[in-house]
Design a protein around this motif. Structure first.
Motif, short mmCIF file in Angstrom:
data_model
loop_
_atom_site.label_atom_id
_atom_site.label_comp_id
_atom_site.label_asym_id
_atom_site.label_seq_id
_atom_site.Cartn_x
_atom_site.Cartn_y
_atom_site.Cartn_z
N LEU A 111 48.09 99.94 42.52
CA LEU A 111 49.39 99.42 44.30
C LEU A 111 49.05 100.79 45.00
CD1 LEU A 111 50.64 96.74 45.50
CD2 LEU A 111 52.69 97.47 44.58
N GLU A 112 49.61 101.52 44.72
CA GLU A 112 49.40 103.06 45.58
C GLU A 112 47.98 103.22 45.67
OE1 GLU A 112 50.76 105.76 42.65
OE2 GLU A 112 52.85 104.90 42.67
N GLU A 115 47.79 99.95 48.90
CA GLU A 115 48.19 100.56 50.28
C GLU A 115 47.84 101.57 50.86
OE1 GLU A 115 51.96 100.59 48.27
OE2 GLU A 115 52.53 98.35 48.63
N SER A 119 43.50 98.35 57.24
CA SER A 119 43.88 96.78 56.50
C SER A 119 42.50 95.84 56.18
CB SER A 119 45.31 96.18 57.33
OG SER A 119 45.54 95.10 56.79
N ASN A 124 44.27 92.63 51.83
CA ASN A 124 45.34 91.55 51.92
C ASN A 124 45.41 90.83 51.19
OD1 ASN A 124 46.28 93.06 54.45
ND2 ASN A 124 45.59 92.06 55.76
N LEU A 127 45.77 93.05 47.63
CA LEU A 127 47.79 93.94 47.28
C LEU A 127 48.47 92.83 47.47
CD1 LEU A 127 49.19 95.78 48.57
CD2 LEU A 127 49.47 94.84 50.87
N ARG A 131 50.46 92.73 43.71
CA ARG A 131 52.23 92.56 43.42
C ARG A 131 52.36 91.69 42.66
NH1 ARG A 131 53.00 93.57 49.78
NH2 ARG A 131 53.19 95.49 50.16
#
Length: 230
Positions: A111-112, A115, A119, A124, A127, A131
């Motif tokens: 996840l890090e 991010e 974009s 997205n 991501l 999550r």
């Protein structure tokens, strides 16, 4: 007062309150117990993990194992089913379900990295997927530490894993048997000796002494049927 961080650094530490014949203050002795080398590892009992219920595959594993136990010809049917469930769940946990802590760490690292990317629709979507998956594993981790900490007032969605980890660690330390006195008041700390003392105690406790006189016992029994009732 010891902090959870200090207790994690020195998990075998023991604090003893000693007596004194010349003072009204009790001396304290901090003993840094080292792990015993060469002793066999204690056999852990099987525990059904409540976090497994968050995975739909768990029900499939139990159902298949139970059906397999039903057709086993030797032993009792219930015993066979329970043993098959235990073995199947342990194997599934090791090969399929995986280690919760490592899963969480891997997803957090992923996840890090996501991010930090520029974009885009693909980024997205990834991501969002990471999550959702991470939150699922965090819920499972909460279930695991709740079960180990034995806290019945745990509030759903209230994450505080370090707190429950400390509670579980304190419970494990409280249940740890450092040593035991045998029937002759001899102290033993060796794992094999401790096991022998415990087994001998309960064998003596539940072994009959072949009594022949029961008058004292019968005197304590209150009659419920009177002569007129007979």
């Amino acid at each position: 007062m010891a902090t959870p961080k200090w207790m994690n650094l020195f998990p075998e530490a023991k604090l003893y309150h000693l007596t004194s014949s010349v003072s009204d203050h009790s001396p304290l002795v901090l003993r840094m117990v080292k792990n015993k080398k060469g002793n066999k590892r204690a056999r852990q009992s099987f525990r059904f993990e409540s976090m497994w219920l968050r995975d739909q595959r768990c029900e499939e594993v139990v159902q298949a194992a139970w059906e397999e136990g039903m057709v086993t010809s030797t032993g009792s049917t219930l015993g066979n089913c329970l043993e098959k469930c235990r073995a199947s769940l342990q194997a599934w946990n090791k090969t399929k379900f995986g280690h919760v802590g490592r899963k969480v760490a891997k997803l957090q690292k992923r996840l890090e990295w996501i991010e930090l990317q520029l974009s885009s629709p693909e980024i997205n979507n990834e991501l969002m997927r990471i999550r959702v998956e991470l939150n699922c594993w965090l819920d499972k981790e909460d279930d695991m530490w709740q079960q180990r900490s034995k806290l019945n007032w745990f509030q759903s969605r209230d994450r505080n894993t370090s707190f429950f980890h400390a509670k579980a660690f304190a419970r494990q330390k409280k249940n740890f048997i450092e040593g035991i006195l045998n029937a002759n008041e001899v102290w033993h700390e060796d794992d094999q000796k401790v096991e022998e003392v415990v087994v001998a105690y309960y064998e003596d406790l539940f072994t009959t002494s072949q009594p022949t006189e029961f008058s004292e016992l019968l005197q304590a029994v209150q009659p419920k049927v009177s002569t007129s009732m007979n």
